[in-house]
Design an enzyme around this catalytic site. Structure first.
Site, PDB file in Angstrom:
ATOM      1  N   ASP A 164       0.825  -1.208   0.000  1.00  0.00           N
ATOM      2  CA  ASP A 164       0.000   0.000   0.000  1.00  0.00           C
ATOM      3  C   ASP A 164       0.864   1.265   0.000  1.00  0.00           C
ATOM      4  OD1 ASP A 164      -2.257   1.532   0.107  1.00  0.00           O
ATOM      5  OD2 ASP A 164      -2.699   1.134   2.211  1.00  0.00           O
ATOM      6  N   GLU A 270      -3.273  -0.371  -8.434  1.00  0.00           N
ATOM      7  CA  GLU A 270      -4.102   0.778  -8.034  1.00  0.00           C
ATOM      8  C   GLU A 270      -3.258   2.037  -8.090  1.00  0.00           C
ATOM      9  OE1 GLU A 270      -6.963   0.721  -4.808  1.00  0.00           O
ATOM     10  OE2 GLU A 270      -6.113   2.546  -3.966  1.00  0.00           O
TER      11      GLU A 270
END
Ligand code: ZN
Length: 485
Positions: A164, A270
């Protein structure tokens, strides 16, 4: 059960396990494959993996027919080969996906019990480099903990692992080599936030310094035409977008190609621009999406910076009508280019969930993380008031240190004086915004303190069912609104 295991039995396994004092198997975990019987086992002190049969590839202590193996990265990797459902995998075929994260490495079984009957694909391992640094863990350890939790619960529907908010290719390589199935690229270092503050003449000057080729490219493509979803752009609008975002777009394309070259399995990409200072306008979103698309980048999700405050662990603060209006256009752009929107810091944002679910028609990624740690702290508040009080006071005394990592605005002066509170009130502190947020951001500080970390982990081992129950309730509340029909 495969034929090589046919001669062995679980009765034999349980009998053999008795040679190790006090270890009992989790029935949900029992599985056999490739000549081994395998289960997660626990004693009053710790948890291990027990293996019977061809145990050669696992490392551990052998007594009779059983090898008792510590929960190491090496043993997790062997486990993933025998039982592929314990390995992270791509979620691109799933509509609703949720990042859960687990800063302690203990939450997976509770998280899985919360999601197992809902139409959601869980991204169980989800850590940023910042979180790894603050908790002293590594990506391989985070994924190993998730894999053992998946095995403990016997969850076979697949899960993801998200590297992330990664900012560099080195970080991306590290995450991929560790087995992450999702990469969230944070290109905020390449977003020129200051350019958004320039006045007319300053902007003209800055824009004139952009290479002519690049200016012409953007102008020919986006000026004097009706763009899908966002209509016509003014020259000023386009100039600002080029100044703020062009380098970030190039960097995202570069990193995407790097992932394609480096990854050995399918990886969900992402793009996050949620840490850019300014709210992402639909025009900005459109141009970023269009440029990525034309360069062959296929994101699974994009996280714009939505209007309002998405602070850690507390409700959404902002104009909900504005949020809804923007969301509709952001969703149209996402639909046009074929990806999902992603919402970060989604813990406790109950007031936006229902509309998020409606507008996205349930095709959305929602990241939560830190509140799984808070539910562990709730166990502490309920079970060990003395240690909770000490942790609370420590966090309060060091609030400024913790707040440098996170954007928080709650007022510590609204936190009740803990010396004037009875023990039975302590869990309530985790529901009050200011004290909840205080404990939320203090995980790194507290976990670096041995006086806290050791008894805290021991308590959570002893009371794991209480922790799982808290998670089921807490995550269940999120799912209730995110999957409502
Ligand atoms: Zn984010």
């Amino acid at each position: 059960m495969d034929s090589r295991c046919a001669k062995m039995s679980w009765e034999e396994f349980d009998r053999a396990l008795q040679q190790f004092d006090g270890y009992v198997a989790y029935d949900t975990s029992k599985d056999s494959s490739g000549g081994i019987f395998c289960a997660m086992v626990r004693s009053s002190k710790d948890k291990k993996l027990a293996v019977m049969g061809d145990t050669g590839r696992f490392s551990g202590e052998e007594k009779g027919k059983i090898k008792l193996c510590p929960l190491t990265v090496g043993n997790a990797q062997v486990l993933m080969e025998y039982f592929p459902y314990t390995k992270p995998c791509s979620h691109r075929s799933h509509a609703f996906t949720m990042g859960l994260g687990d800063r302690l490495g203990l939450a997976t079984p509770g998280q899985l019990r919360a999601v197992k009957d809902a139409a959601v694909f869980p991204v169980l391992a989800q850590q940023s480099i910042r979180e790894l640094n603050l908790t002293g863990r590594t990506f391989p350890e985070v994924i190993a903990d998730a894999a053992f939790g998946v095995f403990q619960e016997g969850y076979r529907k697949g899960y993801g692992a998200d590297g992330d908010h990664l900012k560099t290719k080195e970080q991306i390589r590290y995450a991929l080599e560790s087995g992450c199935s999702m990469i969230t690229l944070d290109c905020s270092d390449y977003i020129n936030d200051e350019a958004a503050d320039l006045d007319g003449s300053e902007r003209k000057q800055a824009y004139a310094a952009v290479p002519k080729e690049q200016r012409r490219y953007y102008e020919e493509k986006y000026l004097n035409r009706e763009l899908n979803c966002v209509g016509q752009l003014s020259a000023e609008e386009l100039e600002q977008i080029v100044l703020v975002f062009a380098n970030a777009v190039d960097y995202a394309i570069d990193c995407y190609r790097f992932i394609q070259e480096t990854a050995t399995t399918e990886v969900d990409f992402e793009l996050s621009i949620d840490e850019a200072r300014a709210i992402t306008t639909p025009a900005e979103h459109f141009i970023i999406a269009s440029e990525l698309h034309d360069a062959g980048v296929v994101p699974v999700s994009v996280a714009p910076h939505f209007t309002g405050e998405f602070e850690k662990g507390i409700e959404y603060q902002g104009n909900l009508d504005q949020f809804a209006n923007d969301l509709v256009i952001h969703q149209q752009i996402a639909d046009l280019f074929g990806y999902k929107l992603s919402l970060h810091s989604g813990s406790d944002k109950f007031s936006v969930f229902y509309m998020l679910q409606k507008v996205t028609k349930g095709r959305v990624h929602v990241k939560t993380a830190g509140t799984n740690w808070l539910e562990a702290v709730r166990v502490l508040a309920n079970e060990d008031p003395v240690l909770y009080r000490k942790a609370h006071k420590y966090a309060l005394a060091h609030r400024a240190e913790a707040a440098q990592y996170y954007h928080v605005t709650t007022d510590p002066l609204t936190i009740p004086n803990i010396d004037l509170l009875g023990d039975s009130y302590l869990p309530e502190l985790l529901n009050l915004p200011a004290s909840r947020q205080l404990m939320h951001i203090s995980y790194g500080l507290l976990l670096s303190q041995p006086w806290f970390k050791e008894p805290f982990y021991a308590l959570l081992h002893e009371k794991e069912e209480s922790y799982y129950s808290n998670l089921i309730y807490h995550i269940g509340k999120h799912l209730k609104y995110l999957t409502a029909t």
